[in-house]
Design a protein around this motif. Structure first.
Motif, PDB file in Angstrom:
ATOM      1  N   ASN A 257      -0.462   2.451   8.783  1.00  0.00           N
ATOM      2  CA  ASN A 257       0.687   2.491   9.682  1.00  0.00           C
ATOM      3  C   ASN A 257       1.149   3.932   9.812  1.00  0.00           C
ATOM      4  O   ASN A 257       0.742   4.812   9.044  1.00  0.00           O
ATOM      5  CB  ASN A 257       1.825   1.581   9.191  1.00  0.00           C
ATOM      6  N   ALA A 258       2.016   4.189  10.798  1.00  0.00           N
ATOM      7  CA  ALA A 258       2.469   5.554  11.072  1.00  0.00           C
ATOM      8  C   ALA A 258       3.336   6.102   9.950  1.00  0.00           C
ATOM      9  O   ALA A 258       3.320   7.303   9.661  1.00  0.00           O
ATOM     10  CB  ALA A 258       3.223   5.594  12.396  1.00  0.00           C
ATOM     11  N   ALA A 259       4.105   5.239   9.305  1.00  0.00           N
ATOM     12  CA  ALA A 259       4.995   5.703   8.237  1.00  0.00           C
ATOM     13  C   ALA A 259       4.199   6.289   7.072  1.00  0.00           C
ATOM     14  O   ALA A 259       4.581   7.323   6.496  1.00  0.00           O
ATOM     15  CB  ALA A 259       5.879   4.557   7.761  1.00  0.00           C
ATOM     16  N   ASP A 260       3.090   5.643   6.722  1.00  0.00           N
ATOM     17  CA  ASP A 260       2.265   6.176   5.630  1.00  0.00           C
ATOM     18  C   ASP A 260       1.700   7.545   5.991  1.00  0.00           C
ATOM     19  O   ASP A 260       1.683   8.464   5.161  1.00  0.00           O
ATOM     20  CB  ASP A 260       1.121   5.212   5.323  1.00  0.00           C
ATOM     21  N   ALA A 261       1.215   7.674   7.235  1.00  0.00           N
ATOM     22  CA  ALA A 261       0.682   8.976   7.671  1.00  0.00           C
ATOM     23  C   ALA A 261       1.776  10.032   7.655  1.00  0.00           C
ATOM     24  O   ALA A 261       1.532  11.189   7.269  1.00  0.00           O
ATOM     25  CB  ALA A 261       0.093   8.843   9.071  1.00  0.00           C
ATOM     26  N   LEU A 262       2.979   9.645   8.058  1.00  0.00           N
ATOM     27  CA  LEU A 262       4.077  10.603   8.079  1.00  0.00           C
ATOM     28  C   LEU A 262       4.457  11.041   6.670  1.00  0.00           C
ATOM     29  O   LEU A 262       4.676  12.235   6.418  1.00  0.00           O
ATOM     30  CB  LEU A 262       5.282   9.984   8.791  1.00  0.00           C
ATOM     31  N   ARG A 263       4.529  10.126   5.747  1.00  0.00           N
ATOM     32  CA  ARG A 263       4.887  10.485   4.360  1.00  0.00           C
ATOM     33  C   ARG A 263       3.910  11.506   3.786  1.00  0.00           C
ATOM     34  O   ARG A 263       4.307  12.424   3.064  1.00  0.00           O
ATOM     35  CB  ARG A 263       4.918   9.227   3.487  1.00  0.00           C
ATOM     36  N   ASP A 264       2.651  11.350   4.114  1.00  0.00           N
ATOM     37  CA  ASP A 264       1.648  12.296   3.615  1.00  0.00           C
ATOM     38  C   ASP A 264       1.831  13.696   4.198  1.00  0.00           C
ATOM     39  O   ASP A 264       1.382  14.681   3.595  1.00  0.00           O
ATOM     40  CB  ASP A 264       0.240  11.790   3.950  1.00  0.00           C
ATOM     41  N   ALA A 265       2.470  13.785   5.365  1.00  0.00           N
ATOM     42  CA  ALA A 265       2.631  15.087   6.034  1.00  0.00           C
ATOM     43  C   ALA A 265       3.945  15.777   5.709  1.00  0.00           C
ATOM     44  O   ALA A 265       4.114  16.957   6.029  1.00  0.00           O
ATOM     45  CB  ALA A 265       2.529  14.899   7.552  1.00  0.00           C
ATOM     46  N   LEU A 266       4.871  15.078   5.063  1.00  0.00           N
ATOM     47  CA  LEU A 266       6.174  15.681   4.767  1.00  0.00           C
ATOM     48  C   LEU A 266       6.023  16.758   3.689  1.00  0.00           C
ATOM     49  O   LEU A 266       5.150  16.678   2.821  1.00  0.00           O
ATOM     50  CB  LEU A 266       7.152  14.607   4.297  1.00  0.00           C
ATOM     51  N   PRO A 267       6.898  17.780   3.702  1.00  0.00           N
ATOM     52  CA  PRO A 267       6.811  18.849   2.697  1.00  0.00           C
ATOM     53  C   PRO A 267       7.151  18.341   1.306  1.00  0.00           C
ATOM     54  O   PRO A 267       7.807  17.293   1.146  1.00  0.00           O
ATOM     55  CB  PRO A 267       7.836  19.879   3.190  1.00  0.00           C
TER      56      PRO A 267
END
Length: 359
Positions: A257-267
């Motif tokens: 899902n998009a949330a998992d991908a986003l968490r991986d990209a956060l600083p």
């Protein structure tokens, strides 16, 4: 040796219209802190003078506290300061430049024609000109040649090198013919690197702090040092921004899902920057909820926005058995082996009037 600070395009009191009103107000207050950092840098470097190449003010609305701080800070530098008004803060009888009592060490150029100020204590002459209207289609450098009198000749201008528009177009041939040691320019918001035309060095420092996602990364001013010989001139970029604009790509390909991908990209730790998160790649899930993702990312940035450039993954060979031109083409490419998969993607995109390869 002669050392100077070259800055431009502060755009103080910019509206920051893309931000909520409270954060826009905060950003304008933070912009004013650039002046303090400029003063600190000038003191740290023991600069001999400061050249400010226009658009110090954004021009839409200028607040009184900004004008007072600008005058007070520049006056406190204790070295000559030269300002060449630009297209956003052009000089006219109603401008802030005309209506403010400036300290004695601050010189503001007021004419479209080149003015010259001799600084015998520094062995140099500073030349400059001003925008007196928001547009100027003639280069102030045209026809100018510095005298060969053994002094260093500097110039501060707002203009566009090789520009064809109406914002002070400057031809490289005019720079080469100017006889200047250094031309300090403003108008372009990214650092140009130290350039040379003929025997004249020139540069844009870029803006000292970004105002949007077209002005990402480190922003600052230049520390320019002139040695005994003209060829010994050096320019060092010094970041000055308190916050940066950054665009971060978040590839959702392969994510559940998009949330998992986003968490991986956060600083790893919260950032003071202003960030745009660009979702890209092929997804095997429904279109992402941008509001929910923005709420997830917000604690990690001063401000965050999202753009969705993802595409739903589709079966490349789903139409291979169709009795159609598309089916015939796909069968032909599939029979040729996996090396032709990319060709099939481009072929399907062309058949569907798409610009990018089929997802």
């Amino acid at each position: 040796m002669l050392k100077l600070i070259h800055g431009a395009d502060f755009h103080l009191d910019a509206p920051f219209g893309a931000l909520p009103p409270d954060k826009a107000r905060q950003r304008r207050a933070e912009q004013r802190q650039l002046l303090t950092r400029l003063a600190d840098l000038a003191e740290e470097e023991q600069a001999d003078l400061v050249l400010l190449a226009g658009d110090l003010l954004d021009g839409g609305q200028t607040y009184q506290e900004t004008v007072e701080l600008l005058a007070r800070t520049l006056g406190g530098l204790g070295v000559p300061v030269f300002i060449a008004p630009g297209n956003h803060d052009c000089y006219d009888p109603r401008s802030v430049y005309a209506g403010t009592a400036w300290p004695d060490n601050v010189h503001i150029f007021t004419s479209v024609g080149v003015e010259s100020v001799a600084l015998p204590q520094l062995g140099c002459v500073v030349h400059g000109a001003a925008f007196t209207t928001p547009q100027a289609d003639r280069s102030p450098l045209m026809g100018f040649t510095a005298p060969a009198d053994g002094l260093r000749h500097l110039m501060v201008l707002h203009g566009n090198v090789e520009g064809k528009g109406r914002y002070g177009p400057i031809d490289r041939g005019d720079i080469a013919a100017s006889g200047l040691d250094y031309l300090a320019l403003g108008h372009i918001h990214s650092y140009s690197g130290l350039q040379k035309a003929g025997e004249t060095w020139w540069a844009y420092p870029g803006c000292p702090e970004g105002r949007g996602f077209d002005e990402t990364g480190d922003k600052g001013v230049l520390v320019v040092t002139l040695g005994e010989r003209r060829e010994d001139l050096t320019a060092r970029f010094v970041p000055l921004a308190g916050r940066r604009y950054e665009i971060v790509e978040v590839d959702v390909t392969g994510a559940e899902n998009a949330a998992d991908a986003l968490r991986d990209a956060l600083p790893a730790t919260p950032s003071e920057d202003i960030c745009r998160l660009a979702l890209t790649g092929q997804r095997d899930f429904a279109a992402p909820d941008l509001n929910a993702l923005a709420a997830l990312a917000q604690p990690w940035y001063f401000s965050v926005s999202l753009r969705d450039y993802t595409r739903e993954r589709r079966d490349l060979w789903a139409r291979v058995r169709e009795d159609s031109l598309t089916g015939l083409l796909l069968r032909s490419l599939k029979e040729r082996g996996p090396d032709h998969e990319l060709a099939a993607r481009f072929a399907l995109a062309a058949l569907e009037n798409g610009e990018d390869p089929y997802p």
